[in-house]
Design a protein around this motif. Structure first.
Motif, PDB file in Angstrom:
ATOM      1  N   UNK A 141       2.595  -1.338  -8.616  1.00 28.43           N
ATOM      2  CA  UNK A 141       1.535  -0.448  -8.125  1.00 28.43           C
ATOM      3  C   UNK A 141       0.990  -0.950  -6.793  1.00 28.43           C
ATOM      4  N   UNK A 142       0.819  -2.261  -6.709  1.00 29.04           N
ATOM      5  CA  UNK A 142       0.240  -2.847  -5.497  1.00 29.04           C
ATOM      6  C   UNK A 142       1.095  -2.551  -4.266  1.00 29.04           C
ATOM      7  N   UNK A 143       2.381  -2.887  -4.347  1.00 28.06           N
ATOM      8  CA  UNK A 143       3.219  -2.737  -3.159  1.00 28.06           C
ATOM      9  C   UNK A 143       3.564  -1.274  -2.869  1.00 28.06           C
ATOM     10  N   UNK A 144       3.623  -0.469  -3.918  1.00 29.77           N
ATOM     11  CA  UNK A 144       3.813   0.969  -3.734  1.00 29.77           C
ATOM     12  C   UNK A 144       2.660   1.540  -2.898  1.00 29.77           C
ATOM     13  N   UNK A 145       1.444   1.122  -3.229  1.00 27.54           N
ATOM     14  CA  UNK A 145       0.271   1.602  -2.482  1.00 27.54           C
ATOM     15  C   UNK A 145       0.151   0.924  -1.123  1.00 27.54           C
ATOM     16  N   UNK A 146       0.501  -0.372  -1.084  1.00 30.40           N
ATOM     17  CA  UNK A 146       0.425  -1.085   0.200  1.00 30.40           C
ATOM     18  C   UNK A 146       1.335  -0.426   1.241  1.00 30.40           C
ATOM     19  N   UNK A 147       2.510  -0.020   0.767  1.00 28.62           N
ATOM     20  CA  UNK A 147       3.456   0.634   1.679  1.00 28.62           C
ATOM     21  C   UNK A 147       2.792   1.851   2.345  1.00 28.62           C
ATOM     22  N   UNK A 148       2.098   2.644   1.510  1.00 35.92           N
ATOM     23  CA  UNK A 148       1.447   3.856   2.046  1.00 35.92           C
ATOM     24  C   UNK A 148       0.304   3.514   2.987  1.00 35.92           C
ATOM     25  N   UNK A 149      -0.532   2.567   2.567  1.00 34.19           N
ATOM     26  CA  UNK A 149      -1.727   2.339   3.393  1.00 34.19           C
ATOM     27  C   UNK A 149      -1.413   1.531   4.654  1.00 34.19           C
ATOM     28  N   UNK A 150      -0.313   0.779   4.621  1.00 32.05           N
ATOM     29  CA  UNK A 150       0.132   0.126   5.863  1.00 32.05           C
ATOM     30  C   UNK A 150       0.632   1.195   6.830  1.00 32.05           C
ATOM     31  N   UNK A 151       1.403   2.152   6.282  1.00 28.38           N
ATOM     32  CA  UNK A 151       1.931   3.230   7.127  1.00 28.38           C
ATOM     33  C   UNK A 151       0.797   4.050   7.734  1.00 28.38           C
ATOM     34  N   UNK A 152      -0.323   4.151   7.015  1.00 25.40           N
ATOM     35  CA  UNK A 152      -1.449   4.940   7.518  1.00 25.40           C
ATOM     36  C   UNK A 152      -2.403   4.121   8.376  1.00 25.40           C
ATOM     37  N   UNK A 153      -2.085   2.850   8.554  1.00 31.55           N
ATOM     38  CA  UNK A 153      -2.886   2.008   9.446  1.00 31.55           C
ATOM     39  C   UNK A 153      -4.176   1.495   8.846  1.00 31.55           C
ATOM     40  N   UNK A 154      -4.313   1.543   7.520  1.00 32.52           N
ATOM     41  CA  UNK A 154      -5.552   1.057   6.902  1.00 32.52           C
ATOM     42  C   UNK A 154      -5.495  -0.451   6.662  1.00 32.52           C
ATOM     43  N   UNK A 155      -4.280  -0.961   6.500  1.00 33.29           N
ATOM     44  CA  UNK A 155      -4.069  -2.395   6.263  1.00 33.29           C
ATOM     45  C   UNK A 155      -2.937  -2.831   7.179  1.00 33.29           C
ATOM     46  N   UNK A 156      -3.018  -4.074   7.655  1.00 34.85           N
ATOM     47  CA  UNK A 156      -1.916  -4.589   8.486  1.00 34.85           C
ATOM     48  C   UNK A 156      -1.429  -5.916   7.921  1.00 34.85           C
ATOM     49  N   UNK A 157      -0.204  -6.255   8.275  1.00 35.05           N
ATOM     50  CA  UNK A 157       0.343  -7.552   7.857  1.00 35.05           C
ATOM     51  C   UNK A 157      -0.041  -8.582   8.906  1.00 35.05           C
ATOM     52  N   UNK A 158      -0.345  -9.777   8.449  1.00 33.01           N
ATOM     53  CA  UNK A 158      -0.640 -10.858   9.406  1.00 33.01           C
ATOM     54  C   UNK A 158       0.314 -12.022   9.130  1.00 33.01           C
TER      55      UNK A 158
END
Lengths: 142, 115
Positions: free
Chosen positions: B49-66
């Motif tokens: 669930x976490x990475x499924x959602x992370x994929x979406x919210x990274x694509x939408x620019x809400x979260x970024x990888x550091x």
């Protein structure tokens, strides 16, 4: 269950995710599985991954995933199909199987094992009397 | 990008991921632990669930990888809430506050219920 076996099953389910997702998050998810298996329990983690697989394959199979897969296809000399995906019987079938698997795994984690009940005396007596009657009938027929 | 793309209201999973990242950068397992702590153990989020959602919210620019954390394990990426993510979370918290306020007002105005 043996942790190595569970990890292999987890890796297998992970490998069934769309290629782009698997390449990007797969190693990290395996690492998280190793970290979380003691706290969260293997059955719950497997069920969570199965549901994620269902969502990714059926609900969120977007064009970007297909394009990522087709790039690999070009490299390996496979004909590519870049049309947008659509819902197929195979996808629906895999969703059904995954849903059932998820329900089974969740039940196995949430339901405590009921204490074993001794065989009810009345039921045992009924079974014994039925056996006796069947025995009498077979003797009378002979 | 942002709220319109992700939809309103936010799902539980997305709300908790954004909440977990609001205070500091975390890796995946850190987000899972923080979610469990924030919900008082009532809500668990698994890696799927976490990475499924992370994929979406990274694509939408809400979260970024550091950059990876100090342990040097390249598999363990860190995630950070972006300014867009903070704005979306703020908006969701306002919405929830309004729901709570309206709910309390209606309960207070309604007929007294028997115990």
């Amino acid at each position: 269950m043996n942790r190595r076996v569970v990890r292999s099953v987890y890796r297998l389910l992970l490998g069934m995710h769309p290629a782009a997702f698997c390449v990007r998050f797969g190693p990290e998810m395996l690492q998280v599985f190793d970290d979380a298996v003691e706290t969260f329990g293997w059955a719950w983690l497997l069920a969570d991954l199965a549901m994620s697989l269902g969502r990714q394959r059926v609900l969120r199979s977007n064009h970007a995933n297909d394009l990522a897969a087709s790039a690999a296809g070009l490299m390996s000399g496979v004909y590519t199909d870049t049309r947008p995906p659509h819902l197929t019987c195979a996808k629906l079938g895999s969703a059904c199987v995954l849903s059932l698997l998820s329900v089974f795994l969740f039940n196995s984690t949430t339901r405590a094992d009921p204490p074993r009940q001794p065989i009810h005396h009345h039921r045992a007596a009924t079974v014994a009397s039925c056996c006796r009657e069947v025995g009498h009938e077979s003797i009378q027929r002979q | 990008m942002g709220r319109e793309a992700i939809g309103s209201p936010l799902s539980n999973a997305v709300t908790y991921i954004l909440l977990a990242l609001a205070e500091r950068d975390l890796h995946g397992y850190g987000i899972m632990q923080e979610t469990l702590r924030l919900s008082g153990g009532d809500y668990k989020i698994g890696p799927g669930t976490l990475y499924d959602n992370l994929k979406s919210i990274i694509a939408q620019g809400l979260v970024s990888e550091v950059e990876a954390d100090a342990s040097g394990d390249e598999r363990r990426r860190m995630y950070r809430l972006t300014s867009d993510g903070a704005a979306v979370l703020e908006s969701e918290l306002d919405r929830l506050a309004q729901v709570v306020k309206a709910g309390r007002r209606r309960l207070a105005a309604g007929p007294a219920r028997e115990a």
